[in-house]
Design a protein around this motif. Structure first.
Motif, PDB file in Angstrom:
ATOM      1  N   TYR A  16       0.851  -1.193   0.000  1.00 22.69           N
ATOM      2  CA  TYR A  16       0.000   0.000   0.000  1.00 22.69           C
ATOM      3  C   TYR A  16       0.886   1.243   0.000  1.00 22.69           C
ATOM      4  O   TYR A  16       0.608   2.224   0.683  1.00 22.69           O
ATOM      5  CB  TYR A  16      -0.936   0.019   1.201  1.00 22.69           C
ATOM      6  N   ASN A  19       0.547   5.319   0.768  1.00 22.20           N
ATOM      7  CA  ASN A  19      -0.624   5.619   1.598  1.00 22.20           C
ATOM      8  C   ASN A  19      -0.264   5.839   3.058  1.00 22.20           C
ATOM      9  O   ASN A  19      -1.121   6.175   3.865  1.00 22.20           O
ATOM     10  CB  ASN A  19      -1.638   4.484   1.508  1.00 22.20           C
ATOM     11  N   ARG A  22      -1.239   9.141   4.812  1.00 22.46           N
ATOM     12  CA  ARG A  22      -2.692   9.313   4.867  1.00 22.46           C
ATOM     13  C   ARG A  22      -3.304   8.435   5.966  1.00 22.46           C
ATOM     14  O   ARG A  22      -4.202   8.837   6.699  1.00 22.46           O
ATOM     15  CB  ARG A  22      -3.280   8.926   3.516  1.00 22.46           C
TER      16      ARG A  22
ATOM     17  N   ALA C  94       3.101  -0.157   4.149  1.00 24.83           N
ATOM     18  CA  ALA C  94       3.189   0.971   3.217  1.00 24.83           C
ATOM     19  C   ALA C  94       4.641   1.302   2.900  1.00 24.83           C
ATOM     20  O   ALA C  94       4.954   2.384   2.430  1.00 24.83           O
ATOM     21  CB  ALA C  94       2.463   2.184   3.794  1.00 24.83           C
TER      22      ALA C  94
END
Lengths: 307, 356, 265
Positions: A16, A19, A22, C94
């Motif tokens: 991911y 991201n 965020r 991430a």
């Protein structure tokens, strides 16, 4: 490294990617607004003028810190001397927290060791038994302890009945009661990190030491303790830090003689005698001590990683 | 090759992780309907390249074209490419059928159509009766087939397979090879197959790309890779070979004239890029034969032998100290005594001058 | 052969440790069933203090406090679980980005700041921004210290789920959001549930911070108990304590069993 990526590697996973910020926004906002900002405002409060009946007047002054460290006599006109009252309370708190930490270590290390050397199947059950009390309401635990060791409580009744003592032990309102309460409050914090360190300990090191003529206690002292030291240090910090600012154990199990930082601060925000800037200043000093301990530990840890 | 449509074109793809470069400008083209294998030792960059095609790694440079369209900037879910993962990565909380229809539903298929297609693919891999099972209830071989069905269901333009047989035991692996090959032929989808197992690569592939240290060493059909290796790495990695130090005196086109240790001269096929000067000659052990001392192309001394059942390995030493291995088929001749001086003959056309 | 793992005396110390941990709780639980009005003498088994908790003169006070406690605990735990889940995804899936290390410190900050300091800071903060103290302020403050407790099991679980499943999903045309929702979320549901339960208990248990930010007239179970205990330990408090103790033990046991079942899969 090319082949390493597909399997598991979740800690370094980046599926991911992009991201991160965020997804962290909520935690930054919440902790930022409801913890970091409040601490900053509290820092401001500590340099404001107190208002009687609680609250503050928005005038800058160092009076709170002055009051904490210096004694200028009843009317504030004598030459300043060092004020020992509050420093004494802090010192006693550090002492109490330290003794509670030692108590936790003396019982916690053997416990952690014992659990970590059980067969894997029953290990988690033992660990679970140790952690359950931690999840029981701290207030209830402290009250229960008070109930148990009270002058006319079950402990004294039992000891009298068994003929071990003639007169009830006066445990409540003593330093020992407070230490016992702190020990009871934070023991799992000592056991868990030591357990984790012992679980990772390579027992062939003990075998090597035994092979080289070390008896078991020598092995413990020269091999095991140095190897699991990071776990022990972590455990001590996890017990010491909350003990230092504890409120319930000294409040319920101690008396006037065992007054600790937590009660000192709490008092400043209750009732007409309250002095908010002073309470804020005491909080800042406590926070500074705790942060200093944590920073020292973090630095020692990174240094240890490098060697 | 020219009039065959290209399924995937890898164009000077570079992949860097910080200061480490995993792919140094790799290029290759994979044709429509081809069974294409990326072969190399672990760490050679084959899996990285596969993950670049799938979209799990972003390329640091170059282009990847799928049917002519550059897909390098696209995220994985926008690429018409599917992967069979090494350990299958079957969703443990879903049934086999849900696993197989997963991609179809994401592509916007209706539930009923997706289910019909899912059952069709499960029939292809002979798992129809397992549609409602969970992956955990299947054997390794069955899981492998579910993973294949799941990846084939959306009819990808290219199917990527990341060492899909490595988790199976030896017997099963050999059975699955031919099955996989026939499914590939039946579907006509281009397969890009990653493996470190040369036997797998040689038996299944239409073409093989041998990779090493982030470079493509050689691309070609299995027979060419084995019989006409171009570089020392390929000659050494595929099968067993003898590398003999030679002096190249002349290269004209695909033929080189060279001088063997001991002074004998010979002509032999040369890999593109071979130059005059010191060079390496590759000769497979089974293409060397013994003869009397003073005859043949090389003079050697017998050292030791290893009995392997179907044949015997003879370990030899040349005058300059270099070691050679000769393979002697069982029942063909006697094993010389250690220390015996011998001649070695290189089978006509069996030696090959390498490019480096 | 001697067992190198064995040290004489460690087993008795462990048993002593468990005894110290459990004796007070067991004693209070036992005495909560005491028939006698005196808390020192055992007068036979009775449920009268439990009846008193629900119907006695203090029943409305305890009922309101319980409703407040559970409302806040459910709200704070839910909120903290959402925040912690998002944070765990960022921290474990991430990749690298700026401020990652600082974020980890921030998540754990509520554990590092002494509770009394957090309590004081929260109080002056709410007063400064002019927010009336009450249920809302308790909720806001509780979420803060629930976050690290929810984060722990959630991130641990997330780390143990390999990301190949989500990669496979994205390979099969799932968007990142679909991969999270359809694959990661169901696979790590046990971790999320554990995190929620721990946050729930932590909120339910809190006394100090609640006591500072609750304002006048609002009580939760711990503050009500504390107020009552100041005048001496009464049998009905022991009954309430035993009930609350039961809730905690049930939640922790559930959380533990869920975590265990999750590992086996």
């Amino acid at each position: 490294m090319a082949g390493a990526a597909p399997q598991g590697a979740s800690a370094g996973s980046d599926i991911y990617r992009g991201n991160g910020p965020r997804l962290l926004l909520p935690v930054w906002l919440w902790v930022g607004i409801f913890l970091v900002a409040p601490v900053l405002i509290m820092a401001v409060y500590s340099v404001l003028t107190k208002e009687f009946r609680g609250g503050v007047i928005w005038d800058f002054t160092l009076a709170a810190y002055d009051q904490f460290f210096l004694d200028r006599g009843l009317f504030g006109d004598e030459p300043p001397r060092i004020e020992w009252t509050y420093i004494g309370i802090f010192w006693r708190s550090i002492w109490q927290a330290g003794l509670a930490t030692v108590l936790c270590l003396l019982i916690g290390f053997p416990t952690a060791w014992f659990i970590a050397t059980r067969p894997a199947r029953v290990r988690s059950v033992w660990l679970f038994l140790i952690t359950i009390p931690y999840w029981v309401n701290l207030l209830i635990r402290t009250v229960s302890m008070k109930f148990l060791i009270r002058d006319t409580g079950p402990l004294n009744e039992f000891l009298l009945w068994a003929g071990i003592i003639d007169t009830p032990l006066a445990l409540v309102n003593t330093n020992f009661a407070v230490q016992l309460g702190l020990f009871y409050s934070y023991l799992p914090f000592m056991v868990l990190p030591i357990y984790a360190a012992v679980e990772r300990y390579d027992f062939s090191l003990s075998e090597a030491a035994a092979d080289l003529y070390a008896d078991s206690w020598t092995t413990l002292r020269l091999i095991i303790l140095p190897v699991v030291k990071p776990g022990i240090v972590a455990g001590c910090i996890l017990v010491f830090v909350p003990s230092l600012g504890a409120f319930l154990a000294p409040e319920l199990l101690g008396g006037a003689k065992t007054f600790m930082i937590g009660s000192l601060i709490e008092e400043q925000f209750k009732g007409a005698a309250g002095n908010w800037p002073f309470g804020a200043a005491a909080s800042m000093i406590l926070l500074s001590i705790v942060m200093a301990v944590l920073l020292l530990h973090a630095r020692a840890q990174t240094k240890g990683d490098r060697t | 090759m020219l009039d065959v449509a290209q399924a995937v074109e890898i164009d000077s793809v570079v992949k860097r992780y910080g200061t480490v470069t995993a792919l140094h400008g790799v290029s290759m083209a994979i044709a429509e309907g081809e069974f294409f294998t990326l072969l190399g030792p672990s760490g050679c960059g084959k899996t990285t390249l596969l993950r670049c095609i799938a979209g799990f790694e972003q390329v640091s440079g170059g282009a990847i074209r799928l049917h002519g369209e550059d897909i390098a900037p696209l995220p994985p879910h926008k690429r018409m490419v599917n992967t069979v993962f090494q350990n299958y990565a079957l969703f443990p909380h879903m049934t086999v059928l849900d696993n197989v229809t997963f991609g179809l539903l994401r592509r916007g298929w209706g539930t009923r159509d997706a289910e019909a297609r899912g059952r069709e693919v499960l029939r292809l891999v002979q798992l129809s009766e397992f549609a409602q099972r969970r992956p955990g209830q299947l054997s390794g071989g069955q899981q492998q087939r579910v993973a294949l069905a799941r990846a084939l269901a959306p009819r990808p333009k290219v199917l990527l397979l990341d060492e899909p047989l490595s988790a199976l035991d030896l017997k099963l692996r050999q059975a699955v090879r031919s099955e996989l090959k026939s499914i590939q032929r039946e579907t006509g989808i281009a397969f890009v197959f990653v493996t470190h197992d040369q036997e797998e690569a040689l038996t299944m592939s239409d073409r093989i790309a041998v990779m090493s240290a982030g470079h493509v060493q050689q691309v070609g059909p299995p027979r060419e890779i084995y019989e006409a290796p171009q570089t020392r790495f390929v000659a050494d990695f595929i099968g067993e070979t003898n590398l003999i130090d030679v002096t190249v005196t002349q290269v004209s086109g695909a033929v080189a004239r060279l001088q063997l240790p001991g002074g004998a001269a010979m002509d032999c096929p040369a890999a593109p890029g071979a130059r005059p000067g010191p060079g390496h000659l590759s000769v497979r052990p089974e293409r060397l034969s013994l003869c009397a001392a003073g005859q043949g192309d090389l003079a050697a001394v017998m050292q030791d032998h290893v009995y392997l059942g179907t044949d015997t390995q003879l370990l030899m030493r040349l005058a300059d100290g270099a070691r050679l291995v000769v393979r002697q088929q069982a029942g063909s001749g006697t094993v010389p005594d250690p220390g015996a001086a011998l001649g070695l003959r290189i089978e006509a056309g069996a030696a090959r001058l390498l490019a480096d | 052969m001697t067992d190198l793992r064995h040290f004489t005396g460690f087993r008795p110390l462990t048993v002593l440790c468990l005894f110290i941990l459990y004796a007070p709780l067991v004693i209070v639980a036992v005495y909560s069933f005491n028939e006698s009005t005196s808390i020192t003498r055992w007068g036979g088994f009775s449920l009268k203090w439990y009846v008193d908790v629900f119907t006695g003169p203090e029943a409305p006070k305890f009922r309101d406090a319980a409703i407040n406690s559970f409302t806040i605990a459910i709200g704070a735990a839910t909120c903290a679980t959402l925040i912690a889940t998002a944070a765990a995804v960022a921290m474990t899936r991430a990749g690298r980005f700026r401020g990652k290390l600082a974020s980890l410190a921030l998540i754990n900050l509520p554990l590092m700041v002494p509770e009394i300091v957090t309590a004081v800071a929260s109080l002056v903060f709410f007063i400064t921004i002019g927010l009336t103290t009450g249920l809302l302020t308790i909720f806001l403050a509780h979420v803060v210290f629930c976050i690290p407790f929810a984060y722990l099991p959630i991130s641990a679980r997330m780390q143990s789920v390999p990301d190949v499943y989500e990669q496979a999903a994205m390979d099969l045309y799932a968007t990142p959001w679909e991969a999270f929702r359809l694959i990661l979320l169901p696979l790590m549901a046990p971790g999320i549930l554990s995190g929620f339960l721990l946050a729930f208990i932590i909120s339910l248990d809190d006394f100090l911070i609640t006591n500072f930010v609750k304002g006048a007239g609002v009580e939760t179970l711990p503050t009500a108990i504390f107020g009552s205990v100041k005048q001496g330990i009464k049998p009905n408090i022991m009954a309430i304590s035993t009930l609350l103790l039961g809730v905690s033990v049930v939640c922790v046991t559930l959380s533990w069993l869920i975590g265990r079942a999750g590992q086996k899969r």
